[in-house]
Design a protein around this motif. Structure first.
Motif, PDB file in Angstrom:
ATOM      1  N   VAL A 286     -19.118   0.947  -5.524  1.00  0.00           N
ATOM      2  CA  VAL A 286     -19.031  -0.110  -4.867  1.00  0.00           C
ATOM      3  C   VAL A 286     -17.446   0.108  -4.304  1.00  0.00           C
ATOM      4  CG1 VAL A 286     -19.050  -2.486  -4.273  1.00  0.00           C
ATOM      5  CG2 VAL A 286     -20.919  -1.161  -5.568  1.00  0.00           C
ATOM      6  N   ASP A 287     -17.056   0.183  -2.988  1.00  0.00           N
ATOM      7  CA  ASP A 287     -15.938   0.039  -2.672  1.00  0.00           C
ATOM      8  C   ASP A 287     -15.423  -0.970  -1.993  1.00  0.00           C
ATOM      9  OD1 ASP A 287     -15.659   3.820  -1.614  1.00  0.00           O
ATOM     10  OD2 ASP A 287     -15.724   2.640  -3.872  1.00  0.00           O
ATOM     11  N   LEU A 288     -14.241  -1.520  -1.926  1.00  0.00           N
ATOM     12  CA  LEU A 288     -13.519  -2.569  -1.009  1.00  0.00           C
ATOM     13  C   LEU A 288     -12.402  -1.736  -0.308  1.00  0.00           C
ATOM     14  CD1 LEU A 288     -13.600  -5.444  -0.492  1.00  0.00           C
ATOM     15  CD2 LEU A 288     -11.887  -5.860  -2.290  1.00  0.00           C
ATOM     16  N   GLN A 289     -12.296  -1.769   1.011  1.00  0.00           N
ATOM     17  CA  GLN A 289     -11.332  -1.531   1.741  1.00  0.00           C
ATOM     18  C   GLN A 289     -10.591  -2.534   2.157  1.00  0.00           C
ATOM     19  OE1 GLN A 289     -10.338   1.996   2.900  1.00  0.00           O
ATOM     20  NE2 GLN A 289      -8.584   0.826   3.771  1.00  0.00           N
ATOM     21  N   MET A 290      -9.125  -2.317   2.253  1.00  0.00           N
ATOM     22  CA  MET A 290      -8.476  -3.620   2.091  1.00  0.00           C
ATOM     23  C   MET A 290      -7.490  -3.256   3.412  1.00  0.00           C
ATOM     24  SD  MET A 290      -8.126  -5.141  -1.578  1.00  0.00           S
ATOM     25  CE  MET A 290      -6.869  -3.916  -2.328  1.00  0.00           C
ATOM     26  N   ASN A 291      -7.212  -3.762   4.144  1.00  0.00           N
ATOM     27  CA  ASN A 291      -6.587  -3.838   5.521  1.00  0.00           C
ATOM     28  C   ASN A 291      -5.897  -4.952   5.905  1.00  0.00           C
ATOM     29  OD1 ASN A 291      -7.630  -1.043   5.694  1.00  0.00           O
ATOM     30  ND2 ASN A 291      -9.074  -1.880   7.177  1.00  0.00           N
ATOM     31  N   SER A 292      -4.376  -4.606   6.655  1.00  0.00           N
ATOM     32  CA  SER A 292      -3.615  -5.665   6.654  1.00  0.00           C
ATOM     33  C   SER A 292      -3.436  -6.767   5.649  1.00  0.00           C
ATOM     34  CB  SER A 292      -4.311  -6.659   7.911  1.00  0.00           C
ATOM     35  OG  SER A 292      -4.462  -5.793   9.027  1.00  0.00           O
ATOM     36  N   LEU A 293      -2.822  -5.896   4.551  1.00  0.00           N
ATOM     37  CA  LEU A 293      -2.938  -6.653   3.337  1.00  0.00           C
ATOM     38  C   LEU A 293      -1.300  -7.844   3.474  1.00  0.00           C
ATOM     39  CD1 LEU A 293      -3.656  -3.774   0.749  1.00  0.00           C
ATOM     40  CD2 LEU A 293      -4.780  -6.089   0.596  1.00  0.00           C
ATOM     41  N   LYS A 294      -1.786  -9.021   2.691  1.00  0.00           N
ATOM     42  CA  LYS A 294      -0.746  -9.760   2.638  1.00  0.00           C
ATOM     43  C   LYS A 294       0.053 -10.237   1.268  1.00  0.00           C
ATOM     44  CE  LYS A 294      -3.342 -12.216   6.438  1.00  0.00           C
ATOM     45  NZ  LYS A 294      -4.073 -13.445   6.673  1.00  0.00           N
TER      46      LYS A 294
ATOM     47  N   VAL B  90     -15.940   0.511 -13.733  1.00  0.00           N
ATOM     48  CA  VAL B  90     -14.571   0.666 -13.856  1.00  0.00           C
ATOM     49  C   VAL B  90     -13.903   0.840 -12.761  1.00  0.00           C
ATOM     50  CG1 VAL B  90     -12.771   2.590 -14.610  1.00  0.00           C
ATOM     51  CG2 VAL B  90     -15.129   2.280 -16.007  1.00  0.00           C
ATOM     52  N   GLU B  91     -13.023  -0.294 -12.532  1.00  0.00           N
ATOM     53  CA  GLU B  91     -12.192  -0.404 -11.236  1.00  0.00           C
ATOM     54  C   GLU B  91     -11.033   0.522 -11.179  1.00  0.00           C
ATOM     55  OE1 GLU B  91     -13.823  -4.600 -12.658  1.00  0.00           O
ATOM     56  OE2 GLU B  91     -12.893  -2.852 -13.301  1.00  0.00           O
ATOM     57  N   SER B  92     -10.667   1.065  -9.718  1.00  0.00           N
ATOM     58  CA  SER B  92      -9.726   1.732  -9.653  1.00  0.00           C
ATOM     59  C   SER B  92      -9.020   1.639  -8.283  1.00  0.00           C
ATOM     60  CB  SER B  92      -9.938   3.275  -9.905  1.00  0.00           C
ATOM     61  OG  SER B  92     -10.888   3.843  -8.893  1.00  0.00           O
ATOM     62  N   GLY B  93      -8.016   2.184  -7.837  1.00  0.00           N
ATOM     63  CA  GLY B  93      -7.498   2.040  -6.687  1.00  0.00           C
ATOM     64  C   GLY B  93      -6.286   1.285  -6.372  1.00  0.00           C
ATOM     65  N   GLY B  94      -5.944   0.282  -7.276  1.00  0.00           N
ATOM     66  CA  GLY B  94      -5.037  -0.583  -7.120  1.00  0.00           C
ATOM     67  C   GLY B  94      -3.654   0.117  -7.187  1.00  0.00           C
ATOM     68  N   GLY B  95      -2.706  -0.747  -6.680  1.00  0.00           N
ATOM     69  CA  GLY B  95      -1.260  -0.228  -6.549  1.00  0.00           C
ATOM     70  C   GLY B  95      -0.462  -0.942  -5.899  1.00  0.00           C
ATOM     71  N   LEU B  96       0.704  -0.863  -5.643  1.00  0.00           N
ATOM     72  CA  LEU B  96       1.833  -1.583  -4.875  1.00  0.00           C
ATOM     73  C   LEU B  96       1.989  -1.044  -3.553  1.00  0.00           C
ATOM     74  CD1 LEU B  96       4.269  -3.493  -4.703  1.00  0.00           C
ATOM     75  CD2 LEU B  96       5.763  -1.193  -5.383  1.00  0.00           C
TER      76      LEU B  96
ATOM     77  N   GLY C 242       1.007  -5.501   5.226  1.00  0.00           N
ATOM     78  CA  GLY C 242       0.362  -4.810   6.614  1.00  0.00           C
ATOM     79  C   GLY C 242      -0.205  -3.591   5.915  1.00  0.00           C
ATOM     80  N   GLY C 243      -0.164  -3.095   4.991  1.00  0.00           N
ATOM     81  CA  GLY C 243      -0.575  -1.899   4.348  1.00  0.00           C
ATOM     82  C   GLY C 243      -2.153  -1.911   4.078  1.00  0.00           C
ATOM     83  N   SER C 244      -2.545  -0.741   3.381  1.00  0.00           N
ATOM     84  CA  SER C 244      -3.909  -0.917   3.212  1.00  0.00           C
ATOM     85  C   SER C 244      -4.136   0.089   1.577  1.00  0.00           C
ATOM     86  CB  SER C 244      -4.651   0.100   4.121  1.00  0.00           C
ATOM     87  OG  SER C 244      -4.772  -0.538   5.417  1.00  0.00           O
ATOM     88  N   LEU C 245      -5.217  -0.527   1.142  1.00  0.00           N
ATOM     89  CA  LEU C 245      -5.594   0.148  -0.051  1.00  0.00           C
ATOM     90  C   LEU C 245      -7.414   0.279  -0.075  1.00  0.00           C
ATOM     91  CD1 LEU C 245      -3.647  -1.678  -2.952  1.00  0.00           C
ATOM     92  CD2 LEU C 245      -3.508   0.954  -2.321  1.00  0.00           C
ATOM     93  N   ARG C 246      -7.542   1.188  -0.862  1.00  0.00           N
ATOM     94  CA  ARG C 246      -9.122   1.335  -0.986  1.00  0.00           C
ATOM     95  C   ARG C 246      -9.529   1.166  -2.519  1.00  0.00           C
ATOM     96  NH1 ARG C 246     -13.406   2.552   2.474  1.00  0.00           N
ATOM     97  NH2 ARG C 246     -15.213   3.105   1.246  1.00  0.00           N
ATOM     98  N   LEU C 247     -10.166   0.180  -2.912  1.00  0.00           N
ATOM     99  CA  LEU C 247     -10.559   0.031  -4.506  1.00  0.00           C
ATOM    100  C   LEU C 247     -11.973   0.588  -4.554  1.00  0.00           C
ATOM    101  CD1 LEU C 247      -9.543  -3.679  -5.061  1.00  0.00           C
ATOM    102  CD2 LEU C 247      -8.089  -1.501  -5.093  1.00  0.00           C
ATOM    103  N   SER C 248     -12.177   1.222  -5.812  1.00  0.00           N
ATOM    104  CA  SER C 248     -13.547   1.736  -5.994  1.00  0.00           C
ATOM    105  C   SER C 248     -13.922   1.180  -7.256  1.00  0.00           C
ATOM    106  CB  SER C 248     -13.327   3.328  -6.125  1.00  0.00           C
ATOM    107  OG  SER C 248     -14.645   3.823  -6.179  1.00  0.00           O
ATOM    108  N   CYS C 249     -15.157   1.141  -7.452  1.00  0.00           N
ATOM    109  CA  CYS C 249     -15.731   0.547  -8.724  1.00  0.00           C
ATOM    110  C   CYS C 249     -16.967   1.654  -8.999  1.00  0.00           C
ATOM    111  CB  CYS C 249     -16.511  -0.866  -8.603  1.00  0.00           C
ATOM    112  SG  CYS C 249     -17.389  -1.592  -9.757  1.00  0.00           S
ATOM    113  N   ALA C 250     -16.672   2.468 -10.139  1.00  0.00           N
ATOM    114  CA  ALA C 250     -17.435   3.225 -10.635  1.00  0.00           C
ATOM    115  C   ALA C 250     -18.650   2.709 -11.899  1.00  0.00           C
ATOM    116  CB  ALA C 250     -16.913   4.312 -11.298  1.00  0.00           C
TER     117      ALA C 250
END
Length: 114
Positions: A79-87, A5-11, A15-23
């Motif tokens: 398992v997480d995915l840290q996303m920085n400097s988003l384009k 189950v993936e979570s953490g997405g959004g708008l 240049g912003g950041s998001l952290r996705l998580s996979c349970a």
């Protein structure tokens, strides 16, 4: 039964950041090669990050290298995915899976505004 189950997405703004998580349930992430993929509108699904059973076995697609970080929490079995400097070109539905899996979860949508 294997389930992801993936979570953490959004708008988020450029240049912003998001952290996705996979349970994960049904197997231990510590014993699998775990992957993050994404599919942008009108494009094929692409592998962007993977982490192997060894802590040093981490790989990234050139498009995200230096901006995204994949990590694994064995205690939480996530398992997480840290996303920085988003384009804006990072806009996509993001999926996680183990390399042995033949099916996909629902994914989580990421939208980066310009």
């Amino acid at each position: 039964q294997v389930q992801l189950v993936e979570s953490g997405g959004g708008l988020v703004q450029h240049g912003g950041s998001l952290r996705l998580s996979c349970a994960v349930s049904g197997f231990a992430v510590s014993r699998a090669v775990m992957e993050w993929w994404r599919q942008a509108p009108g494009r094929v699904r692409e592998l962007i990050a993977s982490i192997g059973t060894h802590v040093l076995s981490v790989n990234y697609a050139d498009s995200v290298k230096g901006r995204f970080t994949i990590s694994r929490d064995n205690a939480k079995n996530t398992v997480d995915l840290q996303m920085n400097s988003l384009k804006p070109e990072d806009t996509a539905v993001y999926y996680c899976k183990a390399d042995f899996m033949a099916f996909w979860g629902e994914g989580t949508r990421v939208t980066v505004s310009s």
